[in-house]
Design a protein around this motif. Structure first.
Motif, PDB file in Angstrom:
ATOM      1  N   TRP A  92       0.814  -1.253  -0.045  1.00 18.23           N
ATOM      2  CA  TRP A  92      -0.007  -0.199   0.090  1.00 18.23           C
ATOM      3  C   TRP A  92       0.731   1.347  -0.089  1.00 18.23           C
ATOM      4  CZ3 TRP A  92      -0.804   4.041   3.394  1.00 18.23           C
ATOM      5  CH2 TRP A  92      -1.826   4.910   3.178  1.00 18.23           C
ATOM      6  N   LYS A  93       1.728   1.203   0.903  1.00 25.40           N
ATOM      7  CA  LYS A  93       2.769   2.515   0.811  1.00 25.40           C
ATOM      8  C   LYS A  93       3.602   2.473  -0.438  1.00 25.40           C
ATOM      9  CE  LYS A  93       3.754   2.365   5.791  1.00 25.40           C
ATOM     10  NZ  LYS A  93       4.734   2.371   6.863  1.00 25.40           N
ATOM     11  N   GLY A  94       3.858   1.394  -1.199  1.00 24.77           N
ATOM     12  CA  GLY A  94       4.642   1.755  -2.298  1.00 24.77           C
ATOM     13  C   GLY A  94       3.593   2.002  -3.616  1.00 24.77           C
ATOM     14  N   SER A  95       2.340   2.065  -3.327  1.00 26.94           N
ATOM     15  CA  SER A  95       1.530   2.296  -4.405  1.00 26.94           C
ATOM     16  C   SER A  95       1.062   3.718  -4.586  1.00 26.94           C
ATOM     17  CB  SER A  95       0.112   1.403  -4.211  1.00 26.94           C
ATOM     18  OG  SER A  95      -0.730   1.971  -3.152  1.00 26.94           O
ATOM     19  N   LYS A  96       1.568   4.504  -3.649  1.00 27.72           N
ATOM     20  CA  LYS A  96       1.239   5.984  -3.558  1.00 27.72           C
ATOM     21  C   LYS A  96       2.033   6.601  -4.670  1.00 27.72           C
ATOM     22  CE  LYS A  96      -1.830   5.480  -0.450  1.00 27.72           C
ATOM     23  NZ  LYS A  96      -3.110   5.409  -0.890  1.00 27.72           N
ATOM     24  N   PRO A  97       1.368   7.773  -5.245  1.00 31.45           N
ATOM     25  CA  PRO A  97       2.180   8.439  -6.232  1.00 31.45           C
ATOM     26  C   PRO A  97       3.621   8.834  -5.534  1.00 31.45           C
ATOM     27  CG  PRO A  97      -0.108   9.064  -5.898  1.00 31.45           C
ATOM     28  CD  PRO A  97       0.132   8.215  -4.919  1.00 31.45           C
ATOM     29  N   LYS A  98       3.651   9.247  -4.367  1.00 31.74           N
ATOM     30  CA  LYS A  98       4.766   9.580  -3.633  1.00 31.74           C
ATOM     31  C   LYS A  98       5.046   8.391  -2.471  1.00 31.74           C
ATOM     32  CE  LYS A  98       7.621  13.111  -1.142  1.00 31.74           C
ATOM     33  NZ  LYS A  98       7.405  14.167  -0.652  1.00 31.74           N
ATOM     34  N   PRO A  99       5.773   7.384  -2.860  1.00 27.97           N
ATOM     35  CA  PRO A  99       5.722   6.301  -1.830  1.00 27.97           C
ATOM     36  C   PRO A  99       6.279   6.639  -0.509  1.00 27.97           C
ATOM     37  CG  PRO A  99       6.934   5.551  -3.917  1.00 27.97           C
ATOM     38  CD  PRO A  99       6.500   7.121  -3.911  1.00 27.97           C
ATOM     39  N   ILE A 100       5.428   6.034   0.583  1.00 29.19           N
ATOM     40  CA  ILE A 100       5.490   6.400   1.815  1.00 29.19           C
ATOM     41  C   ILE A 100       6.764   5.513   2.399  1.00 29.19           C
ATOM     42  CG2 ILE A 100       4.429   6.054   4.226  1.00 29.19           C
ATOM     43  CD1 ILE A 100       1.772   6.410   2.590  1.00 29.19           C
ATOM     44  N   PRO A 101       7.725   6.020   3.290  1.00 28.74           N
ATOM     45  CA  PRO A 101       8.773   5.391   3.680  1.00 28.74           C
ATOM     46  C   PRO A 101       8.521   4.166   4.653  1.00 28.74           C
ATOM     47  CG  PRO A 101       9.266   7.741   3.962  1.00 28.74           C
ATOM     48  CD  PRO A 101       7.824   7.498   3.571  1.00 28.74           C
ATOM     49  N   LEU A 102       9.017   3.127   4.637  1.00 24.44           N
ATOM     50  CA  LEU A 102       8.909   1.867   5.515  1.00 24.44           C
ATOM     51  C   LEU A 102       9.148   2.224   6.788  1.00 24.44           C
ATOM     52  CD1 LEU A 102       9.731  -0.855   2.748  1.00 24.44           C
ATOM     53  CD2 LEU A 102       7.366   0.357   3.108  1.00 24.44           C
ATOM     54  N   SER A 103       8.591   1.534   7.741  1.00 25.11           N
ATOM     55  CA  SER A 103       8.971   1.442   9.303  1.00 25.11           C
ATOM     56  C   SER A 103      10.111   0.702   9.163  1.00 25.11           C
ATOM     57  CB  SER A 103       7.641   0.961   9.956  1.00 25.11           C
ATOM     58  OG  SER A 103       7.515  -0.174   9.885  1.00 25.11           O
ATOM     59  N   PRO A 104      11.121   0.641  10.461  1.00 27.14           N
ATOM     60  CA  PRO A 104      11.988  -0.478  10.400  1.00 27.14           C
ATOM     61  C   PRO A 104      11.412  -1.871  10.533  1.00 27.14           C
ATOM     62  CG  PRO A 104      12.254   1.297  12.134  1.00 27.14           C
ATOM     63  CD  PRO A 104      10.931   1.453  11.321  1.00 27.14           C
ATOM     64  N   LEU A 105      10.102  -2.196  11.146  1.00 30.34           N
ATOM     65  CA  LEU A 105       9.661  -3.395  11.040  1.00 30.34           C
ATOM     66  C   LEU A 105       9.453  -4.044   9.769  1.00 30.34           C
ATOM     67  CD1 LEU A 105       8.398  -5.836  12.693  1.00 30.34           C
ATOM     68  CD2 LEU A 105       6.312  -4.810  12.440  1.00 30.34           C
ATOM     69  N   GLU A 106       9.065  -3.085   8.861  1.00 34.25           N
ATOM     70  CA  GLU A 106       8.446  -3.415   7.273  1.00 34.25           C
ATOM     71  C   GLU A 106       9.762  -3.559   6.869  1.00 34.25           C
ATOM     72  OE1 GLU A 106       4.363  -0.876   7.175  1.00 34.25           O
ATOM     73  OE2 GLU A 106       6.186   0.157   6.783  1.00 34.25           O
ATOM     74  N   LYS A 107      10.990  -2.907   6.795  1.00 32.92           N
ATOM     75  CA  LYS A 107      12.097  -2.935   6.335  1.00 32.92           C
ATOM     76  C   LYS A 107      12.847  -4.442   6.681  1.00 32.92           C
ATOM     77  CE  LYS A 107      13.430   1.807   5.980  1.00 32.92           C
ATOM     78  NZ  LYS A 107      14.546   2.836   6.603  1.00 32.92           N
ATOM     79  N   ASN A 108      12.377  -5.098   7.690  1.00 26.09           N
ATOM     80  CA  ASN A 108      13.124  -6.114   8.130  1.00 26.09           C
ATOM     81  C   ASN A 108      11.860  -7.440   7.483  1.00 26.09           C
ATOM     82  OD1 ASN A 108      15.015  -7.138   9.710  1.00 26.09           O
ATOM     83  ND2 ASN A 108      13.657  -8.162  11.143  1.00 26.09           N
ATOM     84  N   TYR A 109      11.062  -7.050   6.773  1.00 27.68           N
ATOM     85  CA  TYR A 109       9.898  -8.003   6.273  1.00 27.68           C
ATOM     86  C   TYR A 109      10.766  -9.270   5.669  1.00 27.68           C
ATOM     87  CZ  TYR A 109       6.420 -10.120   3.372  1.00 27.68           C
ATOM     88  OH  TYR A 109       5.674 -11.187   2.589  1.00 27.68           O
ATOM     89  N   GLU A 110      11.668  -9.241   4.811  1.00 29.53           N
ATOM     90  CA  GLU A 110      12.380 -10.253   3.992  1.00 29.53           C
ATOM     91  C   GLU A 110      12.783 -11.283   4.764  1.00 29.53           C
ATOM     92  OE1 GLU A 110      11.899 -11.040   0.945  1.00 29.53           O
ATOM     93  OE2 GLU A 110      10.750  -9.059   0.332  1.00 29.53           O
ATOM     94  N   ILE A 111      13.519 -10.645   5.828  1.00 31.45           N
ATOM     95  CA  ILE A 111      14.446 -11.554   6.587  1.00 31.45           C
ATOM     96  C   ILE A 111      13.378 -12.277   7.697  1.00 31.45           C
ATOM     97  CG2 ILE A 111      15.988 -11.423   8.929  1.00 31.45           C
ATOM     98  CD1 ILE A 111      17.139  -8.885   7.855  1.00 31.45           C
ATOM     99  N   ASP A 112      12.281 -11.749   8.213  1.00 30.34           N
ATOM    100  CA  ASP A 112      11.423 -12.428   8.871  1.00 30.34           C
ATOM    101  C   ASP A 112      10.531 -13.548   8.120  1.00 30.34           C
ATOM    102  OD1 ASP A 112      12.097 -10.962  11.135  1.00 30.34           O
ATOM    103  OD2 ASP A 112      10.560  -9.495  11.029  1.00 30.34           O
ATOM    104  N   LEU A 113      10.162 -12.967   6.848  1.00 34.17           N
ATOM    105  CA  LEU A 113       9.692 -13.967   5.964  1.00 34.17           C
ATOM    106  C   LEU A 113      10.519 -15.259   5.777  1.00 34.17           C
ATOM    107  CD1 LEU A 113       7.392 -14.889   3.909  1.00 34.17           C
ATOM    108  CD2 LEU A 113       8.673 -13.386   2.217  1.00 34.17           C
ATOM    109  N   GLU A 114      11.738 -15.072   5.524  1.00 29.14           N
ATOM    110  CA  GLU A 114      12.509 -16.449   5.239  1.00 29.14           C
ATOM    111  C   GLU A 114      12.686 -17.075   6.471  1.00 29.14           C
ATOM    112  OE1 GLU A 114      15.098 -18.855   3.836  1.00 29.14           O
ATOM    113  OE2 GLU A 114      13.968 -17.278   2.510  1.00 29.14           O
ATOM    114  N   ARG A 115      12.652 -16.636   7.650  1.00 30.53           N
ATOM    115  CA  ARG A 115      12.640 -17.263   8.756  1.00 30.53           C
ATOM    116  C   ARG A 115      11.477 -18.400   9.034  1.00 30.53           C
ATOM    117  NH1 ARG A 115      12.922 -13.457  12.365  1.00 30.53           N
ATOM    118  NH2 ARG A 115      15.195 -13.248  12.321  1.00 30.53           N
ATOM    119  N   GLN A 116      10.242 -17.515   8.507  1.00 32.29           N
ATOM    120  CA  GLN A 116       9.052 -18.835   8.785  1.00 32.29           C
ATOM    121  C   GLN A 116       9.334 -19.739   7.711  1.00 32.29           C
ATOM    122  OE1 GLN A 116       7.219 -18.595  11.099  1.00 32.29           O
ATOM    123  NE2 GLN A 116       7.895 -17.016  12.210  1.00 32.29           N
ATOM    124  N   LEU A 117       9.451 -19.188   6.145  1.00 34.91           N
ATOM    125  CA  LEU A 117       9.530 -20.431   5.347  1.00 34.91           C
ATOM    126  C   LEU A 117      10.532 -21.381   5.472  1.00 34.91           C
ATOM    127  CD1 LEU A 117       9.663 -17.707   1.945  1.00 34.91           C
ATOM    128  CD2 LEU A 117       7.659 -19.306   2.847  1.00 34.91           C
TER     129      LEU A 117
END
Length: 240
Positions: free
Chosen positions: A191-216
């Protein structure tokens, strides 16, 4: 999480309300991310613990092509066929093949001359299965397919009290509980990336790929074998 809880979590991450992030829009993001996560889970789930549906179709005399079920996630898991009507049906595992390796035309005579019902094979084409075997007779429920099905879409609105981890029906799936927070987080990121001016991600969101890989990684070694039973409509394949 329930649908209500998922909506609350997403709106907390995005700092929105039901007026600034409408249910109708949230549903679109939620279902898109749900399918994305399901595909990633399926890729890592080598033991077949998640989203596997066994289904049956009738073998039709002299018919080799059978349509895939409509809700196939990414691939057919296994194909079995019973070429006799004896009770109980005696299924034989079909293995993938490529008829082109024989260097001859794929005619009925050439197929029956090079394949048998004792060691059947198949090809994938046009989202359908083409059986490479001996002569085919009519057998009710003679084709048995296991495939990965997409988890059920969220529908109507973002209000609900039932856990999204539960299977909505005996033939559809929910989303594994350990991916619910990641589901909400990924919706927020998109949703944040879909905005005409993308909204900066929170530190938690920046860690998404790492946390996703842990669960996978956590599901890669699990063995939670189970099945849901479904049927698929008989289809001649002529429209494919």
């Amino acid at each position: 999480m329930t649908k209500t809880q998922l909506a609350i979590r997403v709106r907390f991450y995005t700092k929105t309300t039901s007026n600034t992030f409408l249910d109708s829009d949230l549903l679109l993001f939620a279902n898109s991310v749900k399918d994305e996560l399901a595909s990633l889970i399926a890729e890592r789930d080598i033991k077949g613990n998640y989203f596997i549906v066994p289904s049956t179709d009738n073998l039709v005399a002299d018919q080799r092509e059978y349509a895939w079920p409509d809700d196939v996630l990414n691939s057919i898991y296994s194909i079995e066929a019973s070429f006799t009507t004896a009770t109980p049906l005696s299924y034989v595992l079909c293995h993938p093949d490529d008829f082109r390796r024989l260097g001859i035309g794929r005619t009925e005579a050439n197929v029956t001359a090079n394949y048998s019902n004792d060691e059947p094979r198949y090809e994938m084409q046009r989202r359908s299965i083409y059986l490479l075997c001996g002569t085919i007779i009519a057998v009710t429920n003679g084709l048995r397919i296991k495939y990965r099905a997409y988890p059920a879409d969220l529908a109507d609105n973002m209000v609900g009290t039932t856990s999204l981890a539960l299977d909505p029906t005996t033939t559809t799936f929910g989303m594994p509980l350990n991916f619910h927070e990641l589901w909400a987080r990924r919706i927020s990121i998109q949703w944040k990336g879909s905005k005409p001016k993308p909204i900066p991600l929170s530190p938690l969101e920046k860690n998404y790929e790492i946390d996703l890989e842990r669960q996978l990684s956590a599901i890669s070694g699990n063995d939670m074998s189970g099945e849901n039973i479904a049927t698929i409509p008989r289809d001649t394949g002529e429209n494919y």
